[in-house]
Design a protein around this motif. Structure first.
Motif, PDB file in Angstrom:
ATOM      1  N   UNK A 245       1.036  -1.193   0.039  1.00 53.30           N
ATOM      2  CA  UNK A 245       0.041   0.128   0.154  1.00 53.30           C
ATOM      3  C   UNK A 245       0.800   1.330   0.092  1.00 53.30           C
ATOM      4  N   UNK A 246       2.119   1.316  -0.454  1.00 53.75           N
ATOM      5  CA  UNK A 246       3.192   2.197  -0.337  1.00 53.75           C
ATOM      6  C   UNK A 246       3.265   2.956   1.013  1.00 53.75           C
ATOM      7  N   UNK A 247       2.826   2.057   1.942  1.00 49.75           N
ATOM      8  CA  UNK A 247       2.620   2.412   3.449  1.00 49.75           C
ATOM      9  C   UNK A 247       3.672   1.738   4.416  1.00 49.75           C
ATOM     10  N   UNK A 255      15.007  -4.562   7.452  1.00 48.23           N
ATOM     11  CA  UNK A 255      14.665  -3.165   7.695  1.00 48.23           C
ATOM     12  C   UNK A 255      13.094  -3.013   7.627  1.00 48.23           C
ATOM     13  N   UNK A 256      12.250  -3.098   8.638  1.00 51.68           N
ATOM     14  CA  UNK A 256      10.641  -2.780   8.529  1.00 51.68           C
ATOM     15  C   UNK A 256      10.629  -1.222   8.810  1.00 51.68           C
ATOM     16  N   UNK A 257       9.773  -0.670   7.987  1.00 47.78           N
ATOM     17  CA  UNK A 257       9.817   0.821   7.644  1.00 47.78           C
ATOM     18  C   UNK A 257       8.331   0.996   7.498  1.00 47.78           C
ATOM     19  N   UNK A 258       7.842   2.146   7.926  1.00 44.89           N
ATOM     20  CA  UNK A 258       6.589   2.851   7.411  1.00 44.89           C
ATOM     21  C   UNK A 258       6.673   4.237   7.176  1.00 44.89           C
ATOM     22  N   UNK A 259       5.893   4.726   6.353  1.00 44.07           N
ATOM     23  CA  UNK A 259       5.744   6.270   5.950  1.00 44.07           C
ATOM     24  C   UNK A 259       5.199   6.944   7.128  1.00 44.07           C
ATOM     25  N   UNK A 260       6.136   7.968   7.389  1.00 45.13           N
ATOM     26  CA  UNK A 260       5.502   9.111   8.344  1.00 45.13           C
ATOM     27  C   UNK A 260       4.601   9.899   7.992  1.00 45.13           C
TER      28      UNK A 260
END
Length: 323
Positions: A245-247, A255-260
């Motif tokens: 979801x581009x999220x 590396x687990x990453x999410x959008x701020x």
């Protein structure tokens, strides 16, 4: 605490050595390595350099006889014959993927193993990844709408796999789709549901070399998936991104990453590079191996999951051969 299970290893290349070192250094409460077999003299030398005194036994049969569970890290063509021998001897098996080089052989093996309630699992380390657990937590309440998977390599095989280039660089058993993309297809299946390939295109070099690029469209539990991969597309030895979801995303294995709120990607607070994450992952994989060997519930990849992944991998590669 139950006693550690006796672990035998056949195939002492990169993966065999990596799992042995993890067993000795991080998983003594789960497994006790009892022997290794590999026909290579180079493997004998590498084993001698590993602290712990695990012996190189005289044959595959000797390792099977000595263990409770056999870890099979030999090239793919040997996976099913070794697994069948171990299961016939009443041992559990922990296999590297793919299950086999031939889909019909893999299907028949899984059917026999399932009918016999075999104690068997496949080494997809994302089943034990802290980064994947973080993604699962972030997914809570997130409705999956689209997934993108991208893998890239400066060259293939990767630099650290040069000793296995004889088969990894060849179309029959190797290639990055089998070796790397399969991990992300397993992750996708676990996160979203069963996989279905819709279309694929593959670039092969002249001769019998493995693929140099893939493009595919899939669905996973009904969610559209776009997959791309290529050799020479990055300066990194290995670069990959799994983005939902581009999220939220998994980048470079660990590396687990999410959008701020501002659109930037932010790492999980406990994120670690893959070389530091790997011992934690293998420790938990080996805890799962011990549970599986005892006939207990475990979190490892099942034979059916591994077969589903292999079905899609081979369908992608077959699309390229038909073109």
């Amino acid at each position: 605490m139950p006693a550690p299970i006796a672990l035998g290893i056949i195939g002492f290349g990169i993966m065999g050595e990596r799992l042995l070192r993890a067993a000795l250094d991080h998983a003594a409460e789960s497994v006790r390595p009892v022997g290794v077999w590999d026909p290579s003299e180079a493997a004998r030398g590498r084993l001698a350099a590993v602290p712990g005194g695990v012996p190189m036994l005289g044959s595959a049969e000797a390792v099977i006889a000595a263990c409770d569970c056999l870890y099979i890290a030999a090239p793919p063509a040997a996976h099913i014959p070794l697994a069948e021998a171990a299961l016939a001897a009443g041992r559990a098996v922990f296999l590297e993927k793919p299950l086999a080089t031939d889909l019909a052989e893999a299907r028949a093996f899984v059917a026999r193993a399932e009918a016999g309630h075999a104690r068997a699992a496949v080494n997809f380390p994302m089943a034990s990844s802290p980064a994947v657990r973080q993604l699962s937590a972030w997914r809570d309440g997130l409705r999956p709408e689209a997934l993108e998977i991208e893998v890239g390599f400066a060259r293939w095989p990767r630099g650290w796999q040069s000793e296995a280039a004889g088969w990894l660089a060849r179309r029959a058993e190797g290639g990055f789709t089998r070796e790397v993309v399969s991990h992300f297809l397993f992750l996708t299946r676990r996160q979203l549901g069963p996989l279905a390939l819709e279309e694929a295109a593959v670039d092969f070099p002249p001769g019998d070399g493995a693929e140099t690029a893939i493009r595919a469209a899939l669905r996973a539990g009904g969610v559209p998936v776009r997959l791309t991969g290529g050799v020479g597309t990055t300066a990194k030895d290995d670069h990959n991104v799994w983005t939902l979801n581009d999220a939220i995303r998994l980048r470079d294995w660990s590396f687990a990453e999410r959008r701020g709120a501002g659109g930037e990607w932010a790492q999980a607070p406990d994120a670690l590079p893959n070389e530091r994450m790997r011992p934690l992952v293998l420790r938990d994989q080996l805890a799962g191996v011990a549970a599986m060997t005892r006939g207990e519930a475990h979190h490892l990849a099942t034979l059916c999951e591994a077969l589903d992944v292999q079905e899609v991998v081979e369908a992608i590669l077959a699309a390229g051969l038909r073109a």
